[in-house]
Design a protein around this motif. Sequence first.
Motif, PDB file in Angstrom:
ATOM      1  N   ALA A   1       0.827  -1.203   0.000  1.00 58.95           N
ATOM      2  CA  ALA A   1       0.000   0.000   0.000  1.00 58.95           C
ATOM      3  C   ALA A   1       0.863   1.256   0.000  1.00 58.95           C
ATOM      4  CB  ALA A   1      -0.930  -0.001   1.210  1.00 58.95           C
ATOM      5  N   VAL A   2       1.990   1.224   0.734  1.00 53.49           N
ATOM      6  CA  VAL A   2       2.874   2.387   0.776  1.00 53.49           C
ATOM      7  C   VAL A   2       3.479   2.637  -0.599  1.00 53.49           C
ATOM      8  CG1 VAL A   2       5.014   3.296   1.768  1.00 53.49           C
ATOM      9  CG2 VAL A   2       3.393   2.076   3.217  1.00 53.49           C
ATOM     10  N   MET A   3       3.833   1.563  -1.284  1.00 50.81           N
ATOM     11  CA  MET A   3       4.410   1.711  -2.621  1.00 50.81           C
ATOM     12  C   MET A   3       3.443   2.410  -3.563  1.00 50.81           C
ATOM     13  SD  MET A   3       6.602  -1.756  -3.413  1.00 50.81           S
ATOM     14  CE  MET A   3       6.211  -1.644  -5.119  1.00 50.81           C
ATOM     15  N   GLU A   4       2.151   2.169  -3.407  1.00 46.59           N
ATOM     16  CA  GLU A   4       1.169   2.752  -4.318  1.00 46.59           C
ATOM     17  C   GLU A   4       1.023   4.257  -4.132  1.00 46.59           C
ATOM     18  OE1 GLU A   4      -0.198   1.447  -7.008  1.00 46.59           O
ATOM     19  OE2 GLU A   4       1.039  -0.272  -6.491  1.00 46.59           O
ATOM     20  N   THR A   5       1.341   4.758  -2.944  1.00 46.64           N
ATOM     21  CA  THR A   5       1.202   6.192  -2.706  1.00 46.64           C
ATOM     22  C   THR A   5       2.476   6.967  -3.024  1.00 46.64           C
ATOM     23  OG1 THR A   5       1.840   5.951  -0.385  1.00 46.64           O
ATOM     24  CG2 THR A   5      -0.528   5.807  -0.902  1.00 46.64           C
ATOM     25  N   ALA A   6       3.549   6.260  -3.354  1.00 45.76           N
ATOM     26  CA  ALA A   6       4.830   6.918  -3.640  1.00 45.76           C
ATOM     27  C   ALA A   6       4.748   7.732  -4.931  1.00 45.76           C
ATOM     28  CB  ALA A   6       5.936   5.876  -3.744  1.00 45.76           C
ATOM     29  N   VAL A   7       5.418   8.852  -4.920  1.00 45.62           N
ATOM     30  CA  VAL A   7       5.471   9.715  -6.105  1.00 45.62           C
ATOM     31  C   VAL A   7       6.414   9.126  -7.153  1.00 45.62           C
ATOM     32  CG1 VAL A   7       6.130  12.008  -6.930  1.00 45.62           C
ATOM     33  CG2 VAL A   7       4.966  11.763  -4.739  1.00 45.62           C
ATOM     34  N   ASP A   8       7.492   8.509  -6.679  1.00 44.40           N
ATOM     35  CA  ASP A   8       8.474   7.916  -7.580  1.00 44.40           C
ATOM     36  C   ASP A   8       8.065   6.489  -7.939  1.00 44.40           C
ATOM     37  OD1 ASP A   8      10.156  10.160  -7.551  1.00 44.40           O
ATOM     38  OD2 ASP A   8      11.119   9.485  -5.706  1.00 44.40           O
ATOM     39  N   ALA A   9       8.566   6.051  -9.085  1.00 45.31           N
ATOM     40  CA  ALA A   9       8.331   4.673  -9.511  1.00 45.31           C
ATOM     41  C   ALA A   9       9.144   3.744  -8.612  1.00 45.31           C
ATOM     42  CB  ALA A   9       8.750   4.495 -10.962  1.00 45.31           C
ATOM     43  N   ILE A  11      10.072  -0.335  -8.177  1.00 46.63           N
ATOM     44  CA  ILE A  11      10.033  -1.648  -8.835  1.00 46.63           C
ATOM     45  C   ILE A  11      10.872  -2.598  -7.991  1.00 46.63           C
ATOM     46  CG2 ILE A  11      10.626  -2.920 -10.937  1.00 46.63           C
ATOM     47  CD1 ILE A  11      10.642  -0.066 -12.323  1.00 46.63           C
ATOM     48  N   THR A  12      10.352  -3.768  -7.719  1.00 45.12           N
ATOM     49  CA  THR A  12      11.182  -4.780  -7.071  1.00 45.12           C
ATOM     50  C   THR A  12      11.412  -5.902  -8.059  1.00 45.12           C
ATOM     51  OG1 THR A  12       9.284  -5.901  -6.072  1.00 45.12           O
ATOM     52  CG2 THR A  12      10.400  -4.254  -4.731  1.00 45.12           C
ATOM     53  N   ILE A  13      12.624  -6.429  -8.005  1.00 42.15           N
ATOM     54  CA  ILE A  13      12.984  -7.543  -8.890  1.00 42.15           C
ATOM     55  C   ILE A  13      13.634  -8.643  -8.050  1.00 42.15           C
ATOM     56  CG2 ILE A  13      13.299  -6.047 -10.906  1.00 42.15           C
ATOM     57  CD1 ILE A  13      16.373  -6.473 -10.531  1.00 42.15           C
ATOM     58  N   SER A  14      13.552  -9.833  -8.558  1.00 45.49           N
ATOM     59  CA  SER A  14      14.217 -10.970  -7.908  1.00 45.49           C
ATOM     60  C   SER A  14      15.703 -10.909  -8.203  1.00 45.49           C
ATOM     61  CB  SER A  14      13.636 -12.279  -8.445  1.00 45.49           C
ATOM     62  OG  SER A  14      14.058 -12.471  -9.780  1.00 45.49           O
ATOM     63  N   ALA A  15      16.458 -11.766  -7.557  1.00 41.52           N
ATOM     64  CA  ALA A  15      17.898 -11.857  -7.800  1.00 41.52           C
ATOM     65  C   ALA A  15      18.191 -12.275  -9.237  1.00 41.52           C
ATOM     66  CB  ALA A  15      18.528 -12.833  -6.816  1.00 41.52           C
ATOM     67  N   ARG A  16      17.200 -12.824  -9.924  1.00 45.49           N
ATOM     68  CA  ARG A  16      17.361 -13.229 -11.327  1.00 45.49           C
ATOM     69  C   ARG A  16      16.929 -12.121 -12.291  1.00 45.49           C
ATOM     70  NH1 ARG A  16      15.344 -16.646  -8.227  1.00 45.49           N
ATOM     71  NH2 ARG A  16      13.195 -16.416  -8.880  1.00 45.49           N
ATOM     72  N   GLY A  17      16.438 -10.986 -11.743  1.00 43.83           N
ATOM     73  CA  GLY A  17      16.048  -9.863 -12.593  1.00 43.83           C
ATOM     74  C   GLY A  17      14.592  -9.850 -13.001  1.00 43.83           C
ATOM     75  N   THR A  18      13.772 -10.728 -12.405  1.00 42.22           N
ATOM     76  CA  THR A  18      12.349 -10.804 -12.753  1.00 42.22           C
ATOM     77  C   THR A  18      11.572  -9.748 -11.955  1.00 42.22           C
ATOM     78  OG1 THR A  18      12.570 -13.173 -13.104  1.00 42.22           O
ATOM     79  CG2 THR A  18      10.344 -12.330 -12.822  1.00 42.22           C
ATOM     80  N   ILE A  19      10.728  -8.995 -12.645  1.00 36.60           N
ATOM     81  CA  ILE A  19       9.940  -7.957 -11.984  1.00 36.60           C
ATOM     82  C   ILE A  19       8.883  -8.627 -11.090  1.00 36.60           C
ATOM     83  CG2 ILE A  19       8.323  -6.030 -12.307  1.00 36.60           C
ATOM     84  CD1 ILE A  19       9.742  -5.499 -15.013  1.00 36.60           C
ATOM     85  N   GLU A  20       8.920  -8.249  -9.804  1.00 38.02           N
ATOM     86  CA  GLU A  20       7.985  -8.811  -8.833  1.00 38.02           C
ATOM     87  C   GLU A  20       6.926  -7.816  -8.390  1.00 38.02           C
ATOM     88  OE1 GLU A  20      10.511 -10.381  -5.735  1.00 38.02           O
ATOM     89  OE2 GLU A  20      10.854 -12.222  -6.880  1.00 38.02           O
ATOM     90  N   SER A  21       7.256  -6.527  -8.421  1.00 37.49           N
ATOM     91  CA  SER A  21       6.238  -5.506  -8.123  1.00 37.49           C
ATOM     92  C   SER A  21       6.534  -4.268  -8.957  1.00 37.49           C
ATOM     93  CB  SER A  21       6.190  -5.176  -6.627  1.00 37.49           C
ATOM     94  OG  SER A  21       7.350  -4.476  -6.237  1.00 37.49           O
ATOM     95  N   PHE A  22       5.468  -3.527  -9.207  1.00 33.39           N
ATOM     96  CA  PHE A  22       5.534  -2.393 -10.136  1.00 33.39           C
ATOM     97  C   PHE A  22       4.431  -1.439  -9.694  1.00 33.39           C
ATOM     98  CE2 PHE A  22       5.143  -0.700 -14.589  1.00 33.39           C
ATOM     99  CZ  PHE A  22       6.486  -0.604 -14.915  1.00 33.39           C
ATOM    100  N   VAL A  37       4.083  -6.428 -17.123  1.00 36.67           N
ATOM    101  CA  VAL A  37       5.502  -6.560 -16.811  1.00 36.67           C
ATOM    102  C   VAL A  37       5.816  -7.539 -15.676  1.00 36.67           C
ATOM    103  CG1 VAL A  37       6.146  -4.296 -17.712  1.00 36.67           C
ATOM    104  CG2 VAL A  37       5.500  -4.533 -15.306  1.00 36.67           C
ATOM    105  N   LEU A  38       4.856  -7.818 -14.811  1.00 34.71           N
ATOM    106  CA  LEU A  38       5.135  -8.742 -13.712  1.00 34.71           C
ATOM    107  C   LEU A  38       5.572 -10.084 -14.284  1.00 34.71           C
ATOM    108  CD1 LEU A  38       2.283  -8.007 -11.123  1.00 34.71           C
ATOM    109  CD2 LEU A  38       4.672  -7.247 -11.078  1.00 34.71           C
TER     110      LEU A  38
END
Length: 172
Positions: A1-9, A11-22, A37-38
């Motif tokens: 929920a905090v990520m959704e209110t952020a002004v900046d983009a 993105i979390t990725i796994s150690a393999r580079g896979t997008i996990e949140s956006f 993209v997930l």
Amino acid sequence: AVMETAVDAIITISARGTIESFNQAAEQLFGWNRDEVLGRNVNCLMPSHHADHHDDYLARYITSRNPSIIGKGRRLEALHKDGHLIPMHLAVSEFEIDGENPFTGIVRDLSEIEHANEQIRRQGKRLAHAGRLSLMGEMTAAIAHEINQPITAISMYAEAALLLSDQDDINV
């Protein structure tokens, strides 16, 4: 929920580079819907000169633990869904969850700042040009004044000589 209110983009990725949140700001910045993209490699958000090497960079960091961007942040360009480049500042951090080491990237769009800086540079060039034109005008006026002085003196001497030559009684 905090990520959704952020002004900046964010993105979390796994150690393999896979997008996990956006987050929503990332959707707006990159033009991608999170469902698009997930699960994809994060290099889909990079121009090819970075995308082609990102997996190697990630593998090298995981092996060596020698960061080149993690914990430092830097200016880069991202790739919008429509293909145009986005100037950005990227700050990456690593954290641990359930034995995994995902990465969080916080992306700040620099488009407006860079546009404003470009406007300032252009205005500076215009002011410098106007200054040079003003200086040229001052120099031209000074040169004209310096040239006018002897011409005026010559003209006055010539008139005086003519007046004297018209007189019959010239005492030399």
